[in-house]
Each structure stands twice: as structure tokens, then as C-alpha cells.
Design a protein around this motif. Structure first.
Motif, PDB file in Angstrom:
ATOM      1  N   ALA A 141      77.075  17.659  24.048  1.00 52.83           N
ATOM      2  CA  ALA A 141      78.274  18.308  23.504  1.00 52.83           C
ATOM      3  C   ALA A 141      77.871  19.373  22.492  1.00 52.83           C
ATOM      4  O   ALA A 141      76.710  19.455  22.069  1.00 52.83           O
ATOM      5  CB  ALA A 141      79.178  17.267  22.862  1.00 52.83           C
ATOM      6  N   ASP A 142      78.831  20.200  22.098  1.00 49.25           N
ATOM      7  CA  ASP A 142      78.557  21.264  21.141  1.00 49.25           C
ATOM      8  C   ASP A 142      78.173  20.674  19.789  1.00 49.25           C
ATOM      9  O   ASP A 142      78.957  19.908  19.200  1.00 49.25           O
ATOM     10  CB  ASP A 142      79.796  22.150  20.989  1.00 49.25           C
ATOM     11  CG  ASP A 142      79.546  23.306  20.029  1.00 49.25           C
ATOM     12  OD1 ASP A 142      78.756  24.202  20.363  1.00 49.25           O
ATOM     13  OD2 ASP A 142      80.133  23.284  18.929  1.00 49.25           O
ATOM     14  N   PHE A 143      77.004  21.036  19.304  1.00 53.17           N
ATOM     15  CA  PHE A 143      76.486  20.434  18.074  1.00 53.17           C
ATOM     16  C   PHE A 143      77.294  20.838  16.850  1.00 53.17           C
ATOM     17  O   PHE A 143      77.606  20.013  15.991  1.00 53.17           O
ATOM     18  CB  PHE A 143      75.018  20.826  17.883  1.00 53.17           C
ATOM     19  CG  PHE A 143      74.417  20.283  16.613  1.00 53.17           C
ATOM     20  CD1 PHE A 143      74.063  18.947  16.515  1.00 53.17           C
ATOM     21  CD2 PHE A 143      74.233  21.101  15.511  1.00 53.17           C
ATOM     22  CE1 PHE A 143      73.522  18.421  15.345  1.00 53.17           C
ATOM     23  CE2 PHE A 143      73.693  20.597  14.334  1.00 53.17           C
ATOM     24  CZ  PHE A 143      73.334  19.256  14.263  1.00 53.17           C
ATOM     25  N   LEU A 144      77.675  22.122  16.758  1.00 54.44           N
ATOM     26  CA  LEU A 144      78.400  22.609  15.589  1.00 54.44           C
ATOM     27  C   LEU A 144      79.745  21.900  15.442  1.00 54.44           C
ATOM     28  O   LEU A 144      80.141  21.510  14.338  1.00 54.44           O
ATOM     29  CB  LEU A 144      78.608  24.116  15.676  1.00 54.44           C
ATOM     30  CG  LEU A 144      79.353  24.759  14.498  1.00 54.44           C
ATOM     31  CD1 LEU A 144      78.621  24.492  13.192  1.00 54.44           C
ATOM     32  CD2 LEU A 144      79.527  26.260  14.736  1.00 54.44           C
ATOM     33  N   THR A 145      80.448  21.713  16.564  1.00 58.66           N
ATOM     34  CA  THR A 145      81.741  21.021  16.523  1.00 58.66           C
ATOM     35  C   THR A 145      81.577  19.594  16.022  1.00 58.66           C
ATOM     36  O   THR A 145      82.344  19.125  15.170  1.00 58.66           O
ATOM     37  CB  THR A 145      82.384  20.995  17.919  1.00 58.66           C
ATOM     38  OG1 THR A 145      82.585  22.341  18.371  1.00 58.66           O
ATOM     39  CG2 THR A 145      83.716  20.258  17.892  1.00 58.66           C
TER      40      THR A 145
END
Length: 207
Positions: A141-145
Motif C-alpha cells: 500500500a501507499d507508504f505516505l498514506t
């Protein structure tokens, strides 16, 4: 990131935050000596300190995730063992909360800065987050989110927990000095930590 991962992270974070550590001892010390007025500045300092330590940890974890999936997996395994070790250590801890009342009158900004320094600059904080956070991260999954969601969740809980400790310490001082109450918190938290570590290991084995 699934709702289940977020819920598990929230539950584990709540357990960990309730357990008295160096930051909570500082919060209780100020509250015992100066009363409820310390609650808001101390809680704010704790949240800022956790934000600093957590951000540094997340950036390091992100670098490991980008470098090697194998290293990231190994970190998660080590983190599971670390959680179990913390639980056992906590369960065996005594029933005293070594927090002496701070009688020196300090302005709010100084209390906030003190709480921030103790929380952010404690090497154990960063070590803890590096071991704890990967258990709930989805590397696909998107790390920043995930970073934003987990930080917002943890900081909200950390602020509320520090605020609650300060209020309880200022209004129910005998409770903070009751060995039975502290022992109960330690044993309950230790048991839940070991359970969280074992559950994480079991979920990883099942996948």
C-alpha cells in the motif's frame, strides 16, 4: 491499508500508551506538584515529542522498505519478539510509580518543552517505533498514506492519554501512589503486550 490493520494498530497503541514510562512519570510528577494546570501543556509536549520520534522512525522504516523486502520482513519478526519481551518485562515490574512531585513553578511553555524533550530525545522512543510500526504496515500500500493515518491516530491517543494521567494525578493523588493499582496496570498491560506479539506472529504464520 485495511480497516483491520488500523483497528489493530489503534488497540495496540492504546495498550502501550497506558503503560507508565519515562514520559508519563514526568507528566505525573508535574501534576502531583502543581495540579491540573499542567495537564494541557504536558499533553501537548508529549504529542509533539511522539510526533518527532515517530516521524524519524517512519522515515527510517520507509528507507528500509524501499531498500529490501527481506530486511523489512526481518524487522517485523524482530519487532514481534521485542513486543513480547516488553510484555514479559512489564508483567514482572513492581507496583511503584517513581514520580516525585515537582514543586518548582514552571510556565506552560517550559513544561511543554520539557515533555517534548523527554519524549522525542529518548533513544528508546525511536527504537520502539522502529520495532512496533512495521507490524501494521502493508508494504504493497501507499507508504505516505499509512504514515499519515498511523501518526494521526497515535498522536491523538498519546495526547488524550497524557491529559488523562495529568488530570487523574492532580485529582486522585493517592491512586498514583497505590502499589496495587500500578501493579494491576503493569500486569494487565504486560499480558496484553505478550498477547499482541503472539497474535501478530500467528497472523504472519497463517499468511
Amino acid at each position: 491499508m485495511s480497516f483491520e490493520s488500523w483497528a489493530a494498530f489503534t488497540a495496540a497503541s492504546a495498550i502501550l500508551l497506558v503503560i507508565p514510562g519515562p514520559t508519563i512519570l514526568l507528566v505525573v510528577s508535574y501534576a502531583l506538584g502543581q495540579g491540573w494546570r499542567t495537564a494541557l501543556p504536558m499533553a501537548l509536549g508529549v504529542a509533539l515529542g511522539d510526533f518527532t520520534a515517530m516521524t524519524l522512525s517512519m522515515l527510517g522504516i520507509g528507507a528500509l522498505l524501499a531498500a529490501s523486502a527481506t530486511i523489512f520482513t526481518l524487522l517485523k519478526i524482530i519487532g514481534t519478539g521485542y513486543l513480547i519481551w516488553l510484555g514479559v518485562k512489564l508483567f514482572r515490574a513492581g507496583g511503584t510509580l517513581k514520580a516525585e512531585p515537582r514543586a518548582d513553578a514552571a510556565p506552560a511553555i517550559r513544561m511543554t518543552a520539557h515533555a517534548w524533550l523527554v519524549t522525542a530525545l529518548n533513544p528508546k522512543s525511536i527504537t520502539f517505533f522502529v520495532a512496533f510500526l512495521p507490524q501494521f504496515l502493508d508494504r504493497h500500500a501507499d507508504f505516505l498514506t499509512q504514515m499519515l493515518v498511523f501518526e494521526a491516530t497515535f498522536l491523538t491517543l498519546a495526547f488524550a492519554n497524557a491529559l488523562a494521567y495529568a488530570i487523574v494525578a492532580s485529582r486522585a493523588r493517592n491512586l498514583m501512589r497505590n502499589p496495587k493499582a500500578i501493579r494491576a496496570v503493569n500486569r494487565t498491560g504486560g499480558t496484553l503486550l505478550v498477547g499482541a506479539g503472539i497474535a501478530t506472529l500467528a497472523m504472519r504464520s497463517a499468511n
